[in-house]
Design an enzyme around this catalytic site. Sequence first.
Site, PDB file in Angstrom:
ATOM      1  N   SER A 103       0.823  -1.216   0.000  1.00  0.00           N
ATOM      2  CA  SER A 103       0.000   0.000   0.000  1.00  0.00           C
ATOM      3  C   SER A 103       0.860   1.271   0.000  1.00  0.00           C
ATOM      4  CB  SER A 103      -0.952  -0.057   1.183  1.00  0.00           C
ATOM      5  OG  SER A 103      -1.985   0.873   1.034  1.00  0.00           O
ATOM      6  N   ASP A 246      -1.697   6.223  -3.533  1.00  0.00           N
ATOM      7  CA  ASP A 246      -0.658   5.428  -2.889  1.00  0.00           C
ATOM      8  C   ASP A 246      -0.284   4.269  -3.825  1.00  0.00           C
ATOM      9  OD1 ASP A 246      -3.042   4.054  -2.615  1.00  0.00           O
ATOM     10  OD2 ASP A 246      -2.499   3.175  -0.686  1.00  0.00           O
TER      11      ASP A 246
END
Length: 458
Positions: A103, A246
Amino acid sequence: MPRIQHIGVMELFGSSGVRGIVGASMGPELVVTIAKAAGTVWDADRAVIGRDTRPSGQMLAAAAASGLASVGVDVVDVGVTPTPNVVRLAEAWAIPGLIITASHNPARFNGVKLVGAAGRELSVDALERVEACIDHDTARPADHAAVGQITTRTGVNEAYIAAVRQAVDAEAIAAAELHVVIDPGDGAGSLTTPQLFRSLGCEVTTVNATTDGTFPARPPEPVPQHLTLLQETVRAAGADLGIAHDGDADRAVFVDEAGHPIAGEASLAALAAAELDAGATMVAAIDSSQRLVDVVDEAGARLELTPIGASHLITAIERLQAGGAQIPIAGEGNGGVFFPPYRVVRDGAYTAARFAALLAEASASAVVAPHQGYHTARANITVGDDRERARIQARADRYLRRRGGAITDIDGTRVDLEEGWILVRPSGTEPLVRIVAEAASAATATAYVEETEQAVVP
Ligand code: MG
């Protein structure tokens, strides 16, 4: 089982998946163990695997495929794609999914997220069942003739772009004639978000939109200090909006037409203001901004607070929906937003398109103007081990209680004070204790953080 001494409740999966440093705490052995347990708990014939752009992704996806196949699960490997697309495919194909991603963590990290066959990241309950399977070593290998087969599937990113386009108000976005600058941070969104916005009729400029998962241009966490190129490019291009993701593109944060970063809390409040009606419920994390409280109050809606982390929000959404609650929006101030009527997933491209649709009426700065005037300050305390983290957290808890205000302690400790609030909590993914404070002035927020840091750092 190497590297796994004892797995307690949510100790392995933390607040948003298993993560570790490749070559140290994260490697193929651990991923095989997780995949075997997930395959056993799911009791599914087939599963989908996707990954972000990190160079270690292919190795770990192969380990995951191997682990799943070893317990009799067929695997469809869709390659590099945003996390929300794996969730979408899991729902469309009615099979569970596994995503290799860390992530927003730096490039040296990688990890595993799990998705159920209903097309949502697993709730706390389901993750605990997987952990219990690992803890008690109850995964059983399939017979030689029953091991799963592994196939690859291409073209899923194009299908995702089409699906998101169909789910948003494409006409309103096209009519706004927007120029957007997109910074996927060389993550999985590089393959989808620029293409989506072009298909929505926007003029698109990209920065950091290769698929180099060493993240040479900026760290994958989309925080203002990592987004200076995006800010400069929006200004230089005279664009209407900057969009950043992200590494796995489930989060979206924004830069306004003047190149100023928009706080994730402000964009969430603006999206919530457009979504919430009287009687609706908004689900948000314990570090929620006062501006969200204000939006919810104004709409006559209800705010349900949860511990921080996507799996806690998903758990709360499922529980409240089962009780009949209407939840048009949920999310955290980090750019992770759920629109449950669309899907119980954080989808960076979908969130960005929903925010862009608000620009049909006003500029980005005007859209968030009613939600400005609050300031957040943060500090991280690095800790050597779990004991030190617990010691610092305990000291912070005593300090915050001494300050004299309303205490909330469902996840770390939050104290609400006259001019704002302070939250101290252990990170779910890194060896850190995080301090966050919000106040009406930046000076007060910074002072809150500094006073807390001084009181708890040995
Ligand atoms: Mg993410």
